[in-house]
Design an enzyme around this catalytic site. Sequence first.
Site, PDB file in Angstrom:
ATOM      1  N   LYS A 128      27.405  39.639 -38.970  1.00  0.00           N
ATOM      2  CA  LYS A 128      25.960  39.688 -38.752  1.00  0.00           C
ATOM      3  C   LYS A 128      25.710  39.787 -37.258  1.00  0.00           C
ATOM      4  O   LYS A 128      26.562  39.380 -36.462  1.00  0.00           O
ATOM      5  CB  LYS A 128      25.303  38.416 -39.298  1.00  0.00           C
ATOM      6  N   ASP A 168      17.942  44.340 -40.766  1.00  0.00           N
ATOM      7  CA  ASP A 168      17.526  43.015 -41.265  1.00  0.00           C
ATOM      8  C   ASP A 168      16.117  42.822 -40.711  1.00  0.00           C
ATOM      9  O   ASP A 168      15.440  43.814 -40.387  1.00  0.00           O
ATOM     10  CB  ASP A 168      18.504  41.928 -40.779  1.00  0.00           C
TER      11      ASP A 168
HETATM   12  P1  NDP Z   1      11.233  42.537 -42.389  1.00  0.00           P
HETATM   13  O1  NDP Z   1      11.268  42.394 -40.921  1.00  0.00           O
HETATM   14  O2  NDP Z   1      11.051  43.876 -42.999  1.00  0.00           O
HETATM   15  O3  NDP Z   1      10.097  41.578 -42.999  1.00  0.00           O
HETATM   16  C1  NDP Z   1      10.075  40.216 -42.772  1.00  0.00           C
HETATM   17  C2  NDP Z   1       8.805  39.672 -43.384  1.00  0.00           C
HETATM   18  O4  NDP Z   1       8.853  38.239 -43.374  1.00  0.00           O
HETATM   19  C3  NDP Z   1       7.553  40.065 -42.616  1.00  0.00           C
HETATM   20  O5  NDP Z   1       6.487  40.219 -43.512  1.00  0.00           O
HETATM   21  C4  NDP Z   1       7.334  38.845 -41.701  1.00  0.00           C
HETATM   22  O6  NDP Z   1       5.994  38.662 -41.280  1.00  0.00           O
HETATM   23  C5  NDP Z   1       7.736  37.743 -42.660  1.00  0.00           C
HETATM   24  N1  NDP Z   1       8.114  36.548 -41.900  1.00  0.00           N
HETATM   25  C6  NDP Z   1       9.069  36.426 -40.955  1.00  0.00           C
HETATM   26  N2  NDP Z   1       9.106  35.183 -40.469  1.00  0.00           N
HETATM   27  C7  NDP Z   1       8.145  34.511 -41.149  1.00  0.00           C
HETATM   28  C8  NDP Z   1       7.690  33.188 -41.121  1.00  0.00           C
HETATM   29  N3  NDP Z   1       8.225  32.284 -40.290  1.00  0.00           N
HETATM   30  N4  NDP Z   1       6.707  32.834 -41.988  1.00  0.00           N
HETATM   31  C9  NDP Z   1       6.154  33.735 -42.833  1.00  0.00           C
HETATM   32  N5  NDP Z   1       6.540  35.024 -42.893  1.00  0.00           N
HETATM   33  C10 NDP Z   1       7.510  35.384 -42.063  1.00  0.00           C
HETATM   34  O7  NDP Z   1      12.587  41.840 -42.926  1.00  0.00           O
HETATM   35  P2  NDP Z   1      13.335  42.043 -44.306  1.00  0.00           P
HETATM   36  O8  NDP Z   1      12.359  42.214 -45.398  1.00  0.00           O
HETATM   37  O9  NDP Z   1      14.383  43.047 -44.094  1.00  0.00           O
HETATM   38  O10 NDP Z   1      14.087  40.632 -44.454  1.00  0.00           O
HETATM   39  C11 NDP Z   1      13.478  39.491 -45.060  1.00  0.00           C
HETATM   40  C12 NDP Z   1      14.555  38.498 -45.448  1.00  0.00           C
HETATM   41  O11 NDP Z   1      15.470  39.124 -46.365  1.00  0.00           O
HETATM   42  C13 NDP Z   1      15.429  37.968 -44.303  1.00  0.00           C
HETATM   43  O12 NDP Z   1      15.820  36.652 -44.597  1.00  0.00           O
HETATM   44  C14 NDP Z   1      16.648  38.876 -44.373  1.00  0.00           C
HETATM   45  O13 NDP Z   1      17.785  38.262 -43.790  1.00  0.00           O
HETATM   46  C15 NDP Z   1      16.804  39.015 -45.868  1.00  0.00           C
HETATM   47  N6  NDP Z   1      17.576  40.162 -46.313  1.00  0.00           N
HETATM   48  C16 NDP Z   1      17.225  41.440 -45.945  1.00  0.00           C
HETATM   49  C17 NDP Z   1      17.958  42.515 -46.407  1.00  0.00           C
HETATM   50  C18 NDP Z   1      17.544  43.926 -46.151  1.00  0.00           C
HETATM   51  O14 NDP Z   1      18.176  44.825 -46.723  1.00  0.00           O
HETATM   52  N7  NDP Z   1      16.524  44.197 -45.364  1.00  0.00           N
HETATM   53  C19 NDP Z   1      19.184  42.311 -47.187  1.00  0.00           C
HETATM   54  C20 NDP Z   1      19.412  40.935 -47.585  1.00  0.00           C
HETATM   55  C21 NDP Z   1      18.646  39.924 -47.117  1.00  0.00           C
HETATM   56  P3  NDP Z   1       5.591  38.947 -39.753  1.00  0.00           P
HETATM   57  O15 NDP Z   1       5.490  40.421 -39.656  1.00  0.00           O
HETATM   58  O16 NDP Z   1       4.285  38.228 -39.585  1.00  0.00           O
HETATM   59  O17 NDP Z   1       6.681  38.364 -38.890  1.00  0.00           O
END
Ligand code: NDP
Length: 447
Positions: A128, A168
């Site tokens: 990672k 991510d």
């Molecule tokens: P993105 O950056 O596309 O989206 C993240 C989302 O989570 C945004 O809507 C963001 O809102 C919100 N968010 C982040 N921090 C907070 C917080 N403290 N409280 C509330 N909302 C929050 O990321 P991903 O969708 O890619 O990833 C989301 C999760 O999934 C992570 O844990 C990642 O490690 C996991 N994951 C992702 C994969 C992938 O293929 N993308 C694969 C496997 C796991 P805001 O814009 O306001 O920050």
Amino acid sequence: MNVDEQVSAIYQQVLRRNAGEPEFHQAVSEVLESLKIVLAKNPHYADNGLIERLCEPERQLIFRVPWIDRNGDVQINRGFRVQFNSTLGPYKGGLRFHPSVNLGIIKFLGFEQIFKNSLTGLPIGGGKGGSDFDPKGKTDIEIMNFCQSFMMELHRHIGEERDVPAGDIGVGAREIGYMFGAYRRLTNRHESGVLTGKGLTWGGSLVRTEATGYGLVYLTEEMMKNHNESLNGARVLVSGSGNVATYAMQKAQNLGATVVGFSDSSGCVRTKNGVDIELLREIKEVRRGRVSDYAKESDDAEFIENGCIWDIPADVALPSATQNELNLDHAKTLAASGVKYVSEGANMPSTPEAVHYFKDQGIFFAPGKAANAGGVATSALEMQQNASRDSWSFDYTEERLRKIMTDIFKRSRDTAAEYGHEDDYVIGANIAGFKKVADAMFAQGVI
Ligand code: NDP
């Protein structure tokens, strides 16, 4: 030493050696708890310092990332890549750009990735990386400058047979594009297999964008089927509104569920009749807007500023934003409102106390390392297509993803039952993921 003492000694050593890294401690502690059950039945897994080696990354890289902002000022961020375990294949795992990123967070994610990747059944190791760079509010040029500078160092350490990063939080198609361009120029090689999540015309795979969210829903549907229920007609909460959340909402609604809430870090949106996915995608992916914009443009939605998504009544919860976003109080609220299934789209979004509470209440719980493995699994399918210079159809790739998620669920369920913990998918996923890596580590000797 009995098993409890053995595991406790290993954990104490992890605490000493990795001071100030609470998320990493949390991830290790949860896995070690499950491993007690394995060690009681198969004591040889404690031989040759195997578990101690598993908790120690093979390599940890920290580097300076200087870049120039729109005012001509020099900014300095910190870059990370933790190459945790390459026993099963090249290191594989995403890059996260978020101001909260530090070594401990990258290590927790890398550690989880080892078991997740093992569970997919595909030949990929765990790693990672990322940076404390905050993409929010940056111009396109600033994002490009940063990505190029980040790759100026990272390119030395990655490669299709060595380490294959993906996206991510904060790293999507745009950032992968800039990083791939920089890698190509620095190395003078069009090495498709060096990054996944690429654009479709230059080595990307169909379904990769949707894969984590779709996979999460496939696994959830399989878990519900196992208890004679289905998503059809269910009310679903999905926290976040990024890559994972958006496509989880889309697939859940395709299967007949109604998404009743989603969120970002500014608050949550409550909907009555489901989410208009095309409107959400337009706001988030094209305009890079906020969920409050969605509520302004939809007749069916209400934005609750600083509101907690878990207060909205539902049947199924899919936490898909970030680590430790769902605590014990939230778990109690969800249980009281009648939630029966929780599946983690994010990595470690539920605190240990919340997970224990779900178990106590008989709420079926799928941990992230099983439930969100669809993203990395489809990344591995992208690598297969790159290696054979092929590109598969959407339907074929999605069917492969669906089968992988079904198999992960069955493997977790059957392993839990084999070790006498029926329906405990945390134990099942941890043990199934561990045994495959551990057997391969034994075979490859002490290295
Ligand atoms: P993105 O950056 O596309 O989206 C993240 C989302 O989570 C945004 O809507 C963001 O809102 C919100 N968010 C982040 N921090 C907070 C917080 N403290 N409280 C509330 N909302 C929050 O990321 P991903 O969708 O890619 O990833 C989301 C999760 O999934 C992570 O844990 C990642 O490690 C996991 N994951 C992702 C994969 C992938 O293929 N993308 C694969 C496997 C796991 P805001 O814009 O306001 O920050």
